[in-house]
Design a protein around this motif. Structure first.
Motif, PDB file in Angstrom:
ATOM      1  N   ALA A 405       0.850  -1.190   0.000  1.00 45.99           N
ATOM      2  CA  ALA A 405       0.000   0.000   0.000  1.00 45.99           C
ATOM      3  C   ALA A 405       0.884   1.239   0.000  1.00 45.99           C
ATOM      4  CB  ALA A 405      -0.890  -0.008   1.234  1.00 45.99           C
ATOM      5  N   LEU A 406       0.587   2.164  -0.903  1.00 47.92           N
ATOM      6  CA  LEU A 406       1.447   3.346  -1.034  1.00 47.92           C
ATOM      7  C   LEU A 406       0.650   4.630  -0.867  1.00 47.92           C
ATOM      8  CD1 LEU A 406       3.591   2.345  -4.164  1.00 47.92           C
ATOM      9  CD2 LEU A 406       4.246   2.223  -1.751  1.00 47.92           C
ATOM     10  N   PHE A 434      -0.089  14.020  -3.234  1.00 50.05           N
ATOM     11  CA  PHE A 434      -0.879  13.841  -4.451  1.00 50.05           C
ATOM     12  C   PHE A 434      -2.323  13.700  -3.998  1.00 50.05           C
ATOM     13  CE2 PHE A 434       3.121  12.401  -6.442  1.00 50.05           C
ATOM     14  CZ  PHE A 434       3.026  13.085  -7.651  1.00 50.05           C
ATOM     15  N   LYS A 435      -3.271  14.321  -4.732  1.00 54.67           N
ATOM     16  CA  LYS A 435      -4.678  14.234  -4.310  1.00 54.67           C
ATOM     17  C   LYS A 435      -5.458  13.328  -5.254  1.00 54.67           C
ATOM     18  CE  LYS A 435      -4.410  17.558  -1.185  1.00 54.67           C
ATOM     19  NZ  LYS A 435      -4.356  17.247   0.226  1.00 54.67           N
ATOM     20  N   PHE A 442      -3.699  10.703  -2.045  1.00 54.11           N
ATOM     21  CA  PHE A 442      -3.780   9.644  -3.028  1.00 54.11           C
ATOM     22  C   PHE A 442      -3.061   8.403  -2.524  1.00 54.11           C
ATOM     23  CE2 PHE A 442      -2.141   7.324  -6.700  1.00 54.11           C
ATOM     24  CZ  PHE A 442      -3.327   7.087  -7.380  1.00 54.11           C
ATOM     25  N   LYS A 443      -3.818   7.316  -2.397  1.00 56.70           N
ATOM     26  CA  LYS A 443      -3.174   6.068  -1.983  1.00 56.70           C
ATOM     27  C   LYS A 443      -3.778   4.898  -2.733  1.00 56.70           C
ATOM     28  CE  LYS A 443      -5.877   6.431   2.271  1.00 56.70           C
ATOM     29  NZ  LYS A 443      -5.761   6.559   3.705  1.00 56.70           N
ATOM     30  N   THR A 451       0.265  -1.801 -11.372  1.00 60.17           N
ATOM     31  CA  THR A 451       0.874  -0.475 -11.507  1.00 60.17           C
ATOM     32  C   THR A 451      -0.098   0.575 -11.000  1.00 60.17           C
ATOM     33  OG1 THR A 451       2.183  -1.164 -13.404  1.00 60.17           O
ATOM     34  CG2 THR A 451       1.792   1.193 -13.160  1.00 60.17           C
ATOM     35  N   MET A 452       0.448   1.562 -10.318  1.00 61.95           N
ATOM     36  CA  MET A 452      -0.404   2.647  -9.850  1.00 61.95           C
ATOM     37  C   MET A 452      -0.043   3.881 -10.657  1.00 61.95           C
ATOM     38  SD  MET A 452       0.007   4.000  -5.980  1.00 61.95           S
ATOM     39  CE  MET A 452       1.004   5.403  -5.612  1.00 61.95           C
TER      40      MET A 452
END
Ligand code: HEM
Lengths: 591, 366
Positions: A405-406, A434-435, A442-443, A451-452
Motif C-alpha cells: 500500500a502506497l 498527491f490528491k 492519493f493512496k 501499476t499505480m
C-alpha cells in the motif's frame, strides 16, 4: 562437650595450644582480627585499611553488596539493552528520570558505584590471593605439623595395644600412609601425615580464574566492535567501517582491527508453523551466503543460522533479523524509467512481518510540467493480506498474498539539508500530497505486477515483486577465548575446592607403663566430615593387621568399646570439662 | 513427507500429548495419596514422647564423656579379638552434641509403616510423572523444556528424583518427605492450571544443543538447591529449639513434637551445606553454558538481560553463602539465612523474571 553451644568457644586453654599448632594451616584463609582501631599515623591507617579490605568479612560484605547492586539494572530499563524503553521511561517519569540519570540507573553495570564495588572486590581478591599463594607454597615445601600431645582431643580417634615394637609400628604406618599418597614423615614418637592439598590449590585456582575472567571481559569491552548490516537477496558486504548501517566499538578499538572479509547473500529462507495455536511462529531462519576471506580469498559457500554464526578470524557474523523488500519501478511523467526494479527494504513491525518504510525517488524525475522534482511514497507491506475489508496487518509471516500500500507525495525530500535522516521515514516538511478525485491523499493497494498511475499524469509506480532481506550483525569480541579458559579453570578449581577434603592423620606408638606398645591414631579434617573417621577406620584396620593387638589385662580385646585405654592415661573422661569445648576441629578457623 | 504422513505424525503427537497430560494428572493423584500417608506418619509419630535433645543437652558431663557420641564401626561385627579398632568421633568445637531425631514416625511402628507407604507411593508417582515428562518430550520431539509448563513438570520430577536418590544412598532425608511432596503438588497445580501450554515446537533461537545442556543443568540445580534450602530452613528451626533448651527454656508442645523428630541442627546444617556446595560448581557451569549459548544465539555472551542478571545475582548469593561458612561470625544461622536468600533469588529468577520483566528469555507464551 556436653554443654557446648555455638557461643562458648572462647579461648584455647594452654594445654590445647599444641593441638592448635597441629590443627592450623589446614586452610590459608586469612585469620580474622577484631576491627580495633590503629593508633599509628598514616602508615598504621593504611595498613589497617588494607587488612580490613582483604579480610574475609569485608570480602563477604562486598559480595553481598554486589548482588544487591545488580538488582536495579533488572528493574529499570537500561540504555545498553533497550534504548527505546529508556526513552519511553523518560517520557512517562519526568521527575524520576533526572534523578535516575544522576545516579546512573539507566546504565547500572557501567555506573561508578557498581564499578566501585567490583573493583574493590577484586582488589580485595588480589590482596587475599597473593599472601595465600605464598603461604600455600610454604606449606607445600614444609612438612605436616607434628602430632599434638593429646590425640584424644581430635575429632576422630582410635587406639589399641599392640605386640609390635613402637618403631615397627611407626615404620609400618609411614609406609602405609605414603602408599595412600599422604605426605608423611616421622616426627618424634609419631608419624604425621597430610593429604588433600589439591583442595587449597583448587580454591586458589578458582579465585585466580575469577581475575582472569574479569580482565578478559574488560579487554573485550575495550576492543570490541559490533556493527549491523542489512543485505537484500543478491546483495553483498565487505567488512569496512563505511559499509555498516550502524557501528559501535570499545574505547581502544581501531579500524585496523576489522578482519578483512566479504560475503554475499544468495538466499534467505524462513519457514513458519502453518497450523495450530502457534501458527506463524518461526521454525527456521537460514541465510545462504558466499564468503571470502582477505582481499582475494577463495569463495566459499555456507549457511548462517540463528544459532550458528559464521566465524571468520575474531569476527562472528550473526543472522539477527529479516524482512521484505518490494521491488519497484517508477516512471516519470514522460514515461522515462527513473527507478529501475529497485528493491526497497522495509522494516518489520510485528511477528507477522507487517512492514513499513519509505520509497524515495531522488534524481531524474520530471513532473507533468517537465520540472525537476522528487517523489516520496509511504509504504506499507503485508506478506499475507487478509483480503478486502480486513485490517492493514499481515496475517502470516510468509509471502502467501503480498500486498503493497502506497501513499504518494511529491516535492522536496529534504535529503540534501545535511540533517541525517532515516531511510525508512519520509520527511514531509517540504512534500505535497498527491490528491485523488475527492481531494484526499492519493493512496493505492497493489498486488505483484500491478501499476499505480499517479494523478495528473505525474507518472507511475509498478510493484514488480518481492525480495527478502536479512540483517547481519558482525561482532568482534577479543578476550572471549581467555574468558572461556578462565571459566573452565574456575569450575575445575571450584570442584577441587569443594569436593576434596584436606585432612591430617597422626599415628603415635609408644611403650606404655606395662611395657606393651600403645598405638594411637587420630584424624583431623578441615570441616567435620564423615569421611575423616571412615578413612581413619580403614587406615587403622590396615595398620592393625601389621601391628596386631596384644591381649589386654582386662581381656577386653583391642576393639574395646571405649577408647579410655588405661595405658594411654589420657582418657577424655578425666579431663577438666571446661576444656573440652575447645577442640579446634576446624583448624585455622577457630574464632 | 507426504501430506498424509504429516497428518498422521501430527495425530500421533497429539495422542502422545494427551497421554502425557493423563500421566501428569495421575501422578498428581498418587502424590496426593502419598501426601496423606506422610501426614499420617507425622500424626502417628507424635505419639512418641522422647525428649532426646533435652536429655542430651542436660546430661551430666562424666556420663557423656565415657560414652562417645558416635562410633563408626566399619567391620560388620565379627569376633571380639579380630575386630578392627573402633574410631571415636567427637563433634567439633562450638557444635552441640545432640543426637539426630528418629524421623517423622518418631519411632512409632504404625507411623513408620505409613511413612514407608508414603515413600512407596512417592516412588510410584515419580515413575508416572517421569513417564508423563517423557511422553511430552516425545509429543513435541525435543527436550521438554520449551515453556514454563514443561519446565515445571520437569522440575518437580527432578526434585523428587534428587530426594529419592538421597534416600537410596541411605542419607537421613526421609523427614523431608512431607515438605517436598507439598511443594511438588503446588508446583504441579500451578503447572496444569496457570502455566499450561499446548505442546509445540521451539522458536529458532531455542534450537541448539546448548539448550539441552544449559536448561537441564539449570533444572537440576534448582531442584537440588531446593532440597538444600529446605535443609537450611529446618536447621534454623531446630537450632532455635536446641538453643532454647540449652538455655533452660521450654519450647511449645507442637515445636517439641515436630522438632524432636528432625535430625540435630548440626546434621541439618551439614546436610544443607553439602548439597549447596555440591551444586554450586554445576550452577557455575550452567551460567557459563548459558553465556555460550547466548553468544551463539544472540551475538553476545552477556547482555544483562533480566534472566542473566538474576542468575548472576543467584550465583553471587550462593558464593556469599559459601564464603560466610568460612568467615568468623557468619557461620551457622547467618549463613543459613544467606542460603535461603540465595534460593529465593533462584526462585525469583524462575517465576518472577518470566512474569514481571520482558527480556530475551521470554518466548512461547510464558
Ligand atoms: C570475586 C569475588 C569472590 C567470589 C565469587 C568468591 C567465591 C568463593 C567461593 C564460591 C568459595 C567457596 C569455595 C570453597 O569453600 O573452597 C570461596 C572460598 C574462599 N574465598 Fe572467595 N570469592 C571471592 C572473593 C574472595 C576474596 C576477596 C577473598 C579474600 C579476602 C576470598 C577468600 C576466600 C577463601 C579464603 C576461601 C576458602 C574458604 C575456606 O577455606 O573454606 N574470596 N570463595
Amino acid at each position: 562437650m556436653s554443654k557446648t553451644t555455638a557461643s562458648d568457644t572462647g579461648q584455647v586453654p594452654a594445654e590445647d595450644q599444641d593441638l592448635g599448632a597441629a590443627g592450623s594451616r589446614l586452610s590459608t584463609a586469612p585469620q580474622e582480627e577484631q576491627p580495633h582501631l590503629p593508633a599509628l599515623g598514616v602508615v598504621g591507617w593504611v595498613r589497617w585499611f588494607w587488612r580490613q579490605l582483604t579480610s574475609m568479612r569485608v570480602a563477604l560484605l562486598l559480595l553481598l553488596l554486589l548482588s544487591l547492586a545488580a538488582i536495579p539494572g533488572s528493574v529499570i530499563p537500561q540504555t545498553g539493552i533497550d534504548a527505546l524503553k529508556v526513552a519511553d521511561f523518560r517520557q512517562r517519569h519526568t521527575t524520576l528520570a533526572p534523578i535516575y540519570d544522576k545516579l546512573g540507573l539507566f546504565h547500572v553495570y557501567s555506573s561508578v558505584w557498581f564499578s566501585a564495588i567490583y573493583i574493590l572486590l577484586f582488589v580485595s581478591l588480589i590482596g587475599c590471593i597473593v599472601p595465600r599463594t605464598w603461604q600455600f607454597v610454604g606449606q607445600l615445601r614444609g612438612r605436616p605439623p607434628a602430632a599434638p600431645r593429646r590425640l584424644t582431643r581430635l575429632p576422630a580417634y582410635t587406639t589399641w595395644r599392640s605386640e609390635a615394637d613402637p618403631e615397627q609400628v611407626r615404620e609400618a604406618a609411614l609406609a602405609l600412609l605414603k602408599k595412600r599418597r599422604f605426605r608423611a614423615h616421622v616426627a618424634g614418637d609419631a608419624v604425621a601425615a597430610e593429604k588433600g592439598y589439591l583442595r587449597e590449590a583448587g580454591n586458589l585456582v578458582f579465585h585466580i580464574a575469577l581475575i582472569v575472567m574479569l580482565v578478559a571481559f574488560a579487554w573485550g569491552q575495550l576492543y570490541k566492535s559490533e556493527g549491523n548490516k542489512l543485505i537484500v537477496q543478491g546483495g553483498g558486504f565487505s567488512n569496512t567501517l563505511t559499509q555498516y548501517d550502524d557501528f559501535k566499538s570499545g574505547n581502544l578499538f581501531s579500524q585496523d582491527d576489522l578482519d578483512p572479509f566479504s560475503f554475499r547473500l544468495n538466499k534467505f529462507t524462513g519457514t513458519y508453523e502453518l497450523t495450530g495455536p502457534n501458527r506463524g511462529t518461526p521454525r527456521t531462519y537460514e541465510a545462504d551466503v558466499t564468503y571470502s576471506v582477505g582481499a582475494y580469498g577463495k569463495e566459499q559457500r555456507t549457511t548462517i543460522k540463528v544459532n550458528e554464526p559464521l566465524e571468520i578470524g575474531d569476527s562472528k557474523v550473526y543472522l539477527v533479523s529479516h524482512g521484505y523488500a518490494p521491488v519497484i519501478t517508477v516512471r516519470d511523467a514522460r514515461g522515462k524509467i527513473v527507478m529501475n526494479k529497485e528493491a526497497v527494504p522495509l522494516l518489520p513491525l510485528d511477528g507477522n512481518v507487517t512492514s513499513s518504510g519509505a520509497i524515495k525517488v531522488m534524481d531524474g524525475y520530471r513532473n507533468a510540467k517537465g520540472e525537476k522534482e522528487q517523489l516520496g511514497f509511504q509504504a506499507f507491506f503485508l506478506p499475507t493480506y487478509g483480503g478486502k475489508g480486513s485490517t492493514m496487518l499481515s496475517a502470516f509471516p510468509a509471502l502467501l498474498n503480498p500486498m503493497l500500500a502506497l501513499n504518494a507525495y511529491h516535492g522536496d525530500l529534504g535529503v540534501d539539508s545535511g540533517v541525517p535522516q532515516s531511510v525508512y521515514q519520509l520527511n514531509k516538511k517540504k512534500l505535497t500530497e498527491f490528491k485523488d478525485s475527492k481531494g484526499e491523499l492519493f493512496k493505492q493497494q497493489l498486488k505483484i505486477g500491478e501499476t499505480m498511475t499517479l494523478p495528473g499524469g505525474a507518472g507511475s509506480v509498478t510493484f514488480e515483486g518481492v525480495k527478502e532481506w536479512a540483517g547481519f550483525q558482525v561482532t568482534r569480541q577479543p578476550g572471549s577465548g581467555w574468558a572461556l579458559v578462565g571459566a573452565v579453570a574456575a569450575i575445575l578449581g571450584l570442584a577441587a575446592s569443594l569436593f576434596i577434603q584436606r585432612r591430617r592423620v597422626w599415628v603415635r606408638a609408644v611403650t606404655g607403663d606395662d611395657g606393651v606398645t600403645v598405638v594411637e591414631m587420630a584424624g583431623l579434617g578441615r570441616s567435620e566430615s564423615a569421611k575423616v573417621p571412615e578413612e581413619l577406620g580403614d587406615l587403622a584396620a590396615l595398620l592393625y593387621d601389621r601391628a596386631p593387638g596384644a591381649p589386654d589385662a582386662g581381656d577386653d580385646g583391642p576393639g574395646a568399646d571405649t577408647p579410655d585405654a588405661a595405658a594411654s592415661g589420657d582418657a577424655p573422661g578425666d579431663d577438666d570439662p571446661s576444656s573440652r569445648a575447645s577442640v579446634p576441629a576446624e583448624g585455622a578457623e577457630q574464632k | 513427507m507426504t501430506l498424509a504422513a504429516t497428518q498422521l505424525a501430527a495425530a500421533t503427537n497429539e495422542n502422545l500429548a494427551s497421554i502425557s497430560n493423563t500421566l501428569i494428572y495421575s501422578a498428581m493423584a498418587v502424590y496426593t495419596l502419598a501426601f496423606f500417608a506422610y501426614i499420617a506418619e507425622w500424626i502417628f509419630g507424635s505419639r512418641s514422647k522422647v525428649g532426646r535433645t533435652a536429655a542430651a543437652l542436660t546430661a551430666p558431663d562424666t556420663a557423656k564423656a565415657d560414652a562417645p557420641a558416635v562410633t563408626v564401626n566399619k567391620a560388620g561385627g565379627g569376633t571380639a579379638v579380630l575386630e578392627r579398632p573402633k574410631v571415636v568421633v567427637r563433634s567439633s568445637a562450638g557444635s552441640r552434641d545432640v543426637p539426630d531425631g528418629p524421623g517423622a514416625h518418631g519411632g512409632d511402628e504404625q507411623g513408620d509403616l505409613f511413612g514407608r507407604v508414603a515413600v512407596s507411593l512417592t516412588v510410584l508417582a515419580f515413575v508416572v510423572e517421569a513417564a508423563g515428562v517423557v511422553a511430552r518430550a516425545a509429543s513435541v520431539q525435543r527436550a521438554p523444556w520449551g515453556n514454563m509448563y514443561e519446565f515445571n513438570i520437569t522440575f518437580s520430577t527432578v526434585a523428587v528424583g534428587v530426594w529419592l536418590g538421597l534416600l537410596a544412598l541411605r542419607k537421613n532425608v526421609r523427614w523431608l518427605g512431607l515438605i517436598l511432596i507439598t511443594t511438588v503438588l503446588l508446583d504441579l497445580g500451578l503447572a496444569v492450571t496457570v502455566l499450561y501450554t499446548a505442546s509445540d515446537q521451539l522458536v529458532p533461537a531455542l534450537h541448539s544443543y546448548w539448550l539441552y545442556i544449559h536448561v537441564s543443568t539449570a533444572i537440576f540445580c534448582g531442584a537440588a538447591f531446593y532440597v538444600g534450602a529446605a535443609g537450611a530452613l529446618a536447621y534454623l528451626f531446630k537450632d532455635s529449639y536446641e538453643a532454647k533448651l540449652a538455655r533452660g527454656g521450654k519450647p511449645g508442645i507442637l515445636a517439641t513434637s515436630v522438632l524432636e523428630r528432625l535430625p540435630s541442627s548440626a546434621s541439618l546444617d551439614k546436610f544443607s551445606y553439602r548439597i549447596n556446595a555440591a551444586v554450586f560448581p554445576l550452577w557455575t557451569f550452567t551460567i557459563i553454558a548459558g553465556a555460550i549459548w547466548a553468544g551463539d544465539a544472540w551475538g553476545r555472551y552477556w547482555g544483562w538481560d533480566p534472566k542473566e542478571t538474576w542468575s548472576f545475582i543467584t550465583w553471587v548469593a550462593y558464593a556469599g553463602y559459601l564464603h560466610a561458612r568460612a568467615t568468623a561470625g557468619w557461620k551457622g544461622r547467618k549463613a543459613a539465612y544467606l542460603a535461603l536468600i540465595a534460593f529465593a533469588c533462584w526462585l525469583f529468577n524462575y517465576y518472577g523474571v518470566n512474569f514481571l520483566f520482558s527480556g530475551k528469555h521470554s518466548y512461547a507464551g510464558v
